[in-house]
Design an enzyme around this catalytic site. Structure first.
Site, PDB file in Angstrom:
ATOM      1  N   LYS A 156     -13.288  -1.262   6.056  1.00 12.09           N
ATOM      2  CA  LYS A 156     -13.852  -2.145   5.033  1.00 12.09           C
ATOM      3  C   LYS A 156     -14.895  -3.094   5.600  1.00 12.09           C
ATOM      4  O   LYS A 156     -16.003  -3.182   5.084  1.00 12.09           O
ATOM      5  CB  LYS A 156     -12.737  -2.956   4.365  1.00 12.09           C
ATOM      6  CG  LYS A 156     -12.084  -2.288   3.177  1.00 12.09           C
ATOM      7  CD  LYS A 156     -11.174  -1.152   3.577  1.00 12.09           C
ATOM      8  CE  LYS A 156     -10.439  -0.552   2.387  1.00 12.09           C
ATOM      9  NZ  LYS A 156      -9.562   0.550   2.794  1.00 12.09           N
ATOM     10  N   TRP A 176       0.859  -1.189   0.000  1.00 12.31           N
ATOM     11  CA  TRP A 176       0.000   0.000   0.000  1.00 12.31           C
ATOM     12  C   TRP A 176       0.893   1.236   0.000  1.00 12.31           C
ATOM     13  O   TRP A 176       1.859   1.323   0.770  1.00 12.31           O
ATOM     14  CB  TRP A 176      -0.894  -0.052   1.238  1.00 12.31           C
ATOM     15  CG  TRP A 176      -1.806   1.126   1.410  1.00 12.31           C
ATOM     16  CD1 TRP A 176      -2.595   1.696   0.467  1.00 12.31           C
ATOM     17  CD2 TRP A 176      -2.034   1.846   2.627  1.00 12.31           C
ATOM     18  NE1 TRP A 176      -3.305   2.740   1.008  1.00 12.31           N
ATOM     19  CE2 TRP A 176      -2.983   2.856   2.340  1.00 12.31           C
ATOM     20  CE3 TRP A 176      -1.539   1.743   3.931  1.00 12.31           C
ATOM     21  CZ2 TRP A 176      -3.448   3.755   3.298  1.00 12.31           C
ATOM     22  CZ3 TRP A 176      -2.000   2.624   4.892  1.00 12.31           C
ATOM     23  CH2 TRP A 176      -2.938   3.610   4.563  1.00 12.31           C
ATOM     24  N   ASP A 213      -0.660  -5.705   9.545  1.00 14.69           N
ATOM     25  CA  ASP A 213      -1.668  -4.730   9.144  1.00 14.69           C
ATOM     26  C   ASP A 213      -2.892  -5.520   8.690  1.00 14.69           C
ATOM     27  O   ASP A 213      -2.841  -6.238   7.689  1.00 14.69           O
ATOM     28  CB  ASP A 213      -1.142  -3.852   8.005  1.00 14.69           C
ATOM     29  CG  ASP A 213      -2.118  -2.746   7.618  1.00 14.69           C
ATOM     30  OD1 ASP A 213      -3.205  -2.664   8.234  1.00 14.69           O
ATOM     31  OD2 ASP A 213      -1.815  -1.975   6.696  1.00 14.69           O
TER      32      ASP A 213
END
Length: 459
Positions: free
Chosen positions: A306, A189, A270
């Site tokens: 999310k 990311w 993460d």
């Protein structure tokens, strides 16, 4: 009018004119003479004294225009496109079959219950956040029967979604850990290196993705982490690797665990997609629980953006698994010192929504049903896109689309092909060819398949 009154009047006018003259000098030519008793001629002849700084223009004149964020910039370009055919596959947010943002029904129920609760307040939370939220978040990712939780070896603090959790963890490590190097997968990311660098760590890299197979470069990963100095920090995506959608197998995760523990490398997980990737909260937490089970230490950044659709609420948590309860207590005390000067304490509303859902068996079950429905829709979009490319006879092996997992697919398209698709088909994605499967639906999928076929066959 007697003489005394005349003298007072003249003095008053004189004082008034002096005050107005001073005001004119300070305000400059922008002051309108019609609003004062000073004549236009006197105003034009007055000397306007500018401060030294004003004479040189803005003190920020040398600030250069920063480039758009490579991910958020996609949306900026998309919004400027007047075409009714435009499709945004760059944003990492779930969309319905109709292409609309989704608020989960279970979130609406939780919010309504909070609104109806007369005991609710809007006072500051503690520095560490909502205690119930922290406890339930640790339980969700580590498992209800986790020895680390039962032995009180976990220090958990509420943070500002995943980014904030990573940043707080990074700054804690920069202050209290003996190594500054953090090994980050390539690719990753785009915000990861920036977050850790600003936190005071030194981003390094390890191989992760193999463009030739569009899969995991496991040999490269093992070689690079084997060569990392002992004690280095290693960033690991818990599941649904962003941007590739490529995850290690359970067997490969076990080998990674053994490698990291044998070299005293510190895992920093993460987790942005727990339950959102496969539809199973437990399955998507497998990698993390594997590391916790061996009794070793690690860091875990969680996000509910999310899996609960709480993008704008910025709800997340940082957990640090320690060797003992005593160490965990000390770690928590130092995390407070990181958070206090950064944002003082986290917001209440989003964390209350999460805690309401996680504490209620009924709401929790409803959440898992909605979560699986979102995951299943993304999986179906993968299959439909693969089928469409197969039907067109698009050159190349596109099986990676259905092998990858989670919100994103790393298509393998190059920058020129991406630019072509944007220019000719009004399809927007990041320049590395990453697309958000959540942005696809039955209406725009044929357009994407046409664009990919054209890009591959003509570029």
């Amino acid at each position: 009018m007697d003489e005394a009154n005349m003298r007072v009047d003249r003095t008053s006018k004189s004082d008034s004119e002096r005050r107005l003259s001073t005001l004119v000098r300070h305000l400059g030519a922008s002051c309108s003479p019609s609003h004062t008793s000073i004549s236009t001629e006197r105003f034009e002849n007055s000397k306007i004294s500018l401060s030294p700084m004003a004479a040189f223009g803005s003190v920020f004149a040398n600030v250069v225009q920063a480039p758009e964020d490579p991910i958020l910039g996609v949306t900026v370009a998309y919004n400027k496109d007047p075409s009714p055919l435009k499709v945004n596959l760059g944003v990492g947010a779930y969309r319905t079959e109709e292409g609309k943002p989704l608020v989960l029904n279970v979130v609406k129920k939780a919010e309504q219950s909070l609104i109806n609760d007369p005991s609710r307040f809007k006072e500051y939370l503690p520095i560490t956040g909502l205690a119930e939220f922290n406890k339930l978040s640790a339980k969700l990712i580590f498992g209800a029967d986790s020895p680390a939780i039962q032995e009180n070896r976990v220090a958990t603090v509420q943070c500002l979604s995943g980014t904030g959790s990573l940043r707080v963890g990074g700054e804690f490590l920069a202050k209290h850990y003996h190594e500054r190097s953090i090994y980050i997968p390539v690719p990753t990311w785009g915000n990861h290196p920036k977050v850790f660098m600003m936190a005071g760590l030194k981003p390094m890299s390890y191989r992760y993705y193999d463009p030739s197979t569009r899969g995991l470069d496991f040999q490269g990963l093992v070689e690079d982490l084997s060569a990392a100095p002992e004690g280095s920090i290693v960033l690991l995506h818990a599941c649904a690797h962003n941007p590739t959608g490529v995850d290690p197998t359970p067997e490969q995760w076990e080998q990674i665990r053994q490698l990291l523990r044998s070299r005293s490398l510190l895992p920093f997980f993460d987790s942005a997609y727990q339950g959102f990737a496969s539809g199973s909260l437990d399955k998507d937490a497998h990698s993390v629980r594997l590391f916790v089970a061996d009794g070793g230490e690690l860091l875990m950044a969680q996000s509910y953006a999310k899996n609960m659709g709480l993008y704008g609420e910025r709800v997340g948590a940082l957990s640090i698994v320690c060797k003992s309860a005593d160490v965990a207590g000390k770690v928590e005390s130092q995390l407070k010192l990181v958070i206090r000067p950064m944002y003082s304490n986290p917001p209440l509303h989003g964390a209350s929504i999460v805690a309401t859902i996680l504490r209620s068996p009924e709401l929790y079950h409803e959440w898992t049903v909605e979560l699986k429905a979102m995951a299943d829709r993304i999986i179906s979009m993968r299959q439909e896109l693969f089928n469409a490319l197969q039907a067109k006879g698009t050159p190349g092996d596109w099986s990676h689309i259905i092998k990858q997992i989670g919100m994103f697919t790393f298509t393998g398209l190059n920058k020129e092909q991406v630019a072509f698709m944007t220019r000719e088909y009004h399809i927007y994605m990041t320049s590395d060819g990453r697309i958000s499967m959540a942005g696809l639906n039955s209406k725009n999928l044929p357009q994407l398949a046409d664009a990919i076929h054209a890009a591959v066959t003509t570029m």
